[in-house]
Scaffold this motif. Structure first.
Motif, mmCIF file in Angstrom:
data_model
loop_
_atom_site.group_PDB
_atom_site.id
_atom_site.type_symbol
_atom_site.label_atom_id
_atom_site.label_comp_id
_atom_site.label_asym_id
_atom_site.label_seq_id
_atom_site.Cartn_x
_atom_site.Cartn_y
_atom_site.Cartn_z
ATOM 1 N N LYS A 2 0.773 -0.992 0.167
ATOM 2 C CA LYS A 2 -0.093 0.006 -0.018
ATOM 3 C C LYS A 2 0.943 1.297 -0.054
ATOM 4 O O LYS A 2 1.886 1.467 0.786
ATOM 5 C CB LYS A 2 -0.838 0.024 1.078
ATOM 6 N N ILE A 3 0.591 2.120 -0.976
ATOM 7 C CA ILE A 3 0.937 3.588 -0.867
ATOM 8 C C ILE A 3 0.086 4.505 -0.908
ATOM 9 O O ILE A 3 -1.243 4.358 -1.172
ATOM 10 C CB ILE A 3 2.156 3.785 -2.041
ATOM 11 N N LYS A 4 0.390 5.749 -0.813
ATOM 12 C CA LYS A 4 -0.654 6.933 -1.059
ATOM 13 C C LYS A 4 -0.297 7.527 -2.224
ATOM 14 O O LYS A 4 0.752 7.984 -2.534
ATOM 15 C CB LYS A 4 -0.554 7.829 0.188
ATOM 16 N N LEU A 5 -1.414 7.551 -3.198
ATOM 17 C CA LEU A 5 -1.083 8.171 -4.403
ATOM 18 C C LEU A 5 -2.054 9.427 -4.388
ATOM 19 O O LEU A 5 -3.171 9.296 -4.589
ATOM 20 C CB LEU A 5 -1.555 7.251 -5.591
ATOM 21 N N ASN A 6 -1.783 10.709 -4.784
ATOM 22 C CA ASN A 6 -2.364 11.942 -4.769
ATOM 23 C C ASN A 6 -3.495 11.992 -3.552
ATOM 24 O O ASN A 6 -4.637 12.122 -3.692
ATOM 25 C CB ASN A 6 -3.017 12.013 -5.837
ATOM 26 N N GLY A 7 -2.964 11.601 -2.369
ATOM 27 C CA GLY A 7 -3.857 11.511 -1.431
ATOM 28 C C GLY A 7 -4.826 10.286 -1.135
ATOM 29 O O GLY A 7 -5.487 10.365 -0.048
ATOM 30 N N LYS A 8 -4.791 9.510 -1.972
ATOM 31 C CA LYS A 8 -5.669 8.410 -1.876
ATOM 32 C C LYS A 8 -4.793 6.927 -1.504
ATOM 33 O O LYS A 8 -3.833 6.836 -2.394
ATOM 34 C CB LYS A 8 -6.701 8.145 -3.037
ATOM 35 N N GLU A 9 -5.547 6.138 -0.828
ATOM 36 C CA GLU A 9 -4.632 4.900 -0.879
ATOM 37 C C GLU A 9 -4.762 4.021 -2.138
ATOM 38 O O GLU A 9 -5.637 4.142 -2.831
ATOM 39 C CB GLU A 9 -5.182 3.996 0.437
ATOM 40 N N SER A 13 2.013 -3.675 -6.616
ATOM 41 C CA SER A 13 2.565 -4.833 -6.442
ATOM 42 C C SER A 13 4.145 -4.370 -5.720
ATOM 43 O O SER A 13 4.417 -3.217 -5.758
ATOM 44 C CB SER A 13 3.136 -5.587 -7.687
ATOM 45 N N LYS A 14 4.699 -5.346 -5.147
ATOM 46 C CA LYS A 14 5.833 -5.031 -4.555
ATOM 47 C C LYS A 14 7.031 -4.793 -5.571
ATOM 48 O O LYS A 14 6.778 -5.442 -6.854
ATOM 49 C CB LYS A 14 6.333 -6.237 -3.467
ATOM 50 N N ASN A 15 8.106 -4.419 -5.339
ATOM 51 C CA ASN A 15 9.275 -3.995 -6.086
ATOM 52 C C ASN A 15 8.762 -3.472 -7.377
ATOM 53 O O ASN A 15 9.221 -3.718 -8.389
ATOM 54 C CB ASN A 15 9.910 -5.471 -6.594
ATOM 55 N N ILE A 16 8.032 -2.349 -7.053
ATOM 56 C CA ILE A 16 7.769 -1.677 -8.505
ATOM 57 C C ILE A 16 8.488 -0.276 -8.257
ATOM 58 O O ILE A 16 8.600 0.397 -7.144
ATOM 59 C CB ILE A 16 6.106 -1.259 -8.327
ATOM 60 N N THR A 17 8.843 0.338 -9.556
ATOM 61 C CA THR A 17 9.496 1.634 -9.358
ATOM 62 C C THR A 17 8.715 2.715 -9.643
ATOM 63 O O THR A 17 7.339 2.420 -10.073
ATOM 64 C CB THR A 17 10.811 1.468 -10.636
ATOM 65 N N LYS A 23 3.912 4.501 -15.724
ATOM 66 C CA LYS A 23 3.583 3.902 -17.140
ATOM 67 C C LYS A 23 2.201 3.030 -16.777
ATOM 68 O O LYS A 23 1.392 2.915 -17.851
ATOM 69 C CB LYS A 23 4.607 2.656 -17.463
ATOM 70 N N GLU A 24 1.888 2.293 -15.760
ATOM 71 C CA GLU A 24 0.780 1.590 -15.287
ATOM 72 C C GLU A 24 -0.367 2.320 -15.369
ATOM 73 O O GLU A 24 -1.366 2.076 -15.915
ATOM 74 C CB GLU A 24 0.988 1.096 -14.059
ATOM 75 N N LEU A 50 9.725 1.917 -4.972
ATOM 76 C CA LEU A 50 8.617 2.216 -3.962
ATOM 77 C C LEU A 50 8.439 1.318 -2.664
ATOM 78 O O LEU A 50 9.012 -0.013 -2.907
ATOM 79 C CB LEU A 50 7.269 2.503 -4.529
ATOM 80 N N ILE A 51 8.505 1.954 -1.443
ATOM 81 C CA ILE A 51 8.283 0.816 -0.411
ATOM 82 C C ILE A 51 6.883 1.337 0.299
ATOM 83 O O ILE A 51 6.314 2.213 0.015
ATOM 84 C CB ILE A 51 9.638 1.144 0.494
ATOM 85 N N GLU A 52 6.483 0.432 1.110
ATOM 86 C CA GLU A 52 5.388 0.415 1.927
ATOM 87 C C GLU A 52 4.867 1.997 2.459
ATOM 88 O O GLU A 52 6.020 2.262 3.172
ATOM 89 C CB GLU A 52 5.243 -0.852 3.018
ATOM 90 N N ASN A 53 3.990 2.495 2.461
ATOM 91 C CA ASN A 53 3.562 3.434 2.949
ATOM 92 C C ASN A 53 4.310 4.658 2.177
ATOM 93 O O ASN A 53 3.976 5.924 2.999
ATOM 94 C CB ASN A 53 3.763 3.730 4.484
ATOM 95 N N ASP A 54 4.860 4.581 1.113
ATOM 96 C CA ASP A 54 5.485 6.116 0.460
ATOM 97 C C ASP A 54 4.237 6.874 0.153
ATOM 98 O O ASP A 54 2.884 6.214 -0.059
ATOM 99 C CB ASP A 54 6.093 5.526 -0.778
ATOM 100 N N GLU A 55 4.431 8.055 -0.145
ATOM 101 C CA GLU A 55 3.617 9.076 -0.558
ATOM 102 C C GLU A 55 3.874 9.789 -1.597
ATOM 103 O O GLU A 55 4.821 10.391 -1.759
ATOM 104 C CB GLU A 55 3.073 9.958 0.423
ATOM 105 N N LEU A 56 3.009 9.378 -2.856
ATOM 106 C CA LEU A 56 3.422 10.170 -4.226
ATOM 107 C C LEU A 56 2.416 11.254 -4.499
ATOM 108 O O LEU A 56 1.204 10.876 -4.274
ATOM 109 C CB LEU A 56 3.466 9.025 -5.027
ATOM 110 N N GLU A 57 2.770 12.247 -4.941
ATOM 111 C CA GLU A 57 1.815 13.265 -5.541
ATOM 112 C C GLU A 57 2.509 13.453 -6.870
ATOM 113 O O GLU A 57 3.706 13.403 -7.423
ATOM 114 C CB GLU A 57 2.242 14.527 -4.948
ATOM 115 N N ILE A 58 1.564 12.997 -8.069
ATOM 116 C CA ILE A 58 1.820 13.396 -9.379
ATOM 117 C C ILE A 58 0.936 14.413 -9.867
ATOM 118 O O ILE A 58 -0.082 14.533 -9.812
ATOM 119 C CB ILE A 58 1.472 12.003 -10.120
ATOM 120 N N LEU A 59 1.620 15.492 -10.296
ATOM 121 C CA LEU A 59 1.175 16.833 -10.716
ATOM 122 C C LEU A 59 1.440 16.784 -12.312
ATOM 123 O O LEU A 59 2.484 16.697 -12.700
ATOM 124 C CB LEU A 59 1.803 17.867 -10.041
#
Length: 65
Positions: A2-9, A13-17, A23-24, A50-59
Motif C-alpha cells: 500500500k502506498i498513498k497516491l495523490n492523497g488516496k490509498e 505490487s511489491k518491487n515496483i518503481t 507507465k501503469e 517504492l516501499i510500503e507507505n510511500d506517499e506520491l503526488e503526481i502533478l
C-alpha cells in the motif's frame, strides 16, 4: 503493498518503481512533476523502488487559455 497516491490509498505490487507506476497509469514522464514523501523526484531517479507507505503526488502539466 500500500502506498498513498495523490492523497488516496493505492494498492500496488511489491518491487515496483516510480517509472513502472506512471507507465501503469498511462502517464508520460515528460508531462509531470512527482513528489515522493514531499521531495521532488528528478527524472534520473524514476527507477527508484517504492516501499510500503510511500506517499506520491503526481502533478500533471495542463495548458489552456
Amino acid at each position: 503493498m500500500k502506498i498513498k497516491l495523490n492523497g488516496k490509498e493505492y494498492e500496488t505490487s511489491k518491487n515496483i518503481t516510480i517509472l513502472d507506476l506512471i507507465k501503469e497509469k498511462n502517464i508520460s514522464k515528460d508531462q509531470v512533476v512527482i513528489l515522493k514523501n514531499g521531495d521532488i523526484v528528478f527524472k534520473e531517479d524514476l527507477e527508484m523502488n517504492l516501499i510500503e507507505n510511500d506517499e506520491l503526488e503526481i502533478l500533471r502539466f495542463v495548458s489552456g487559455g
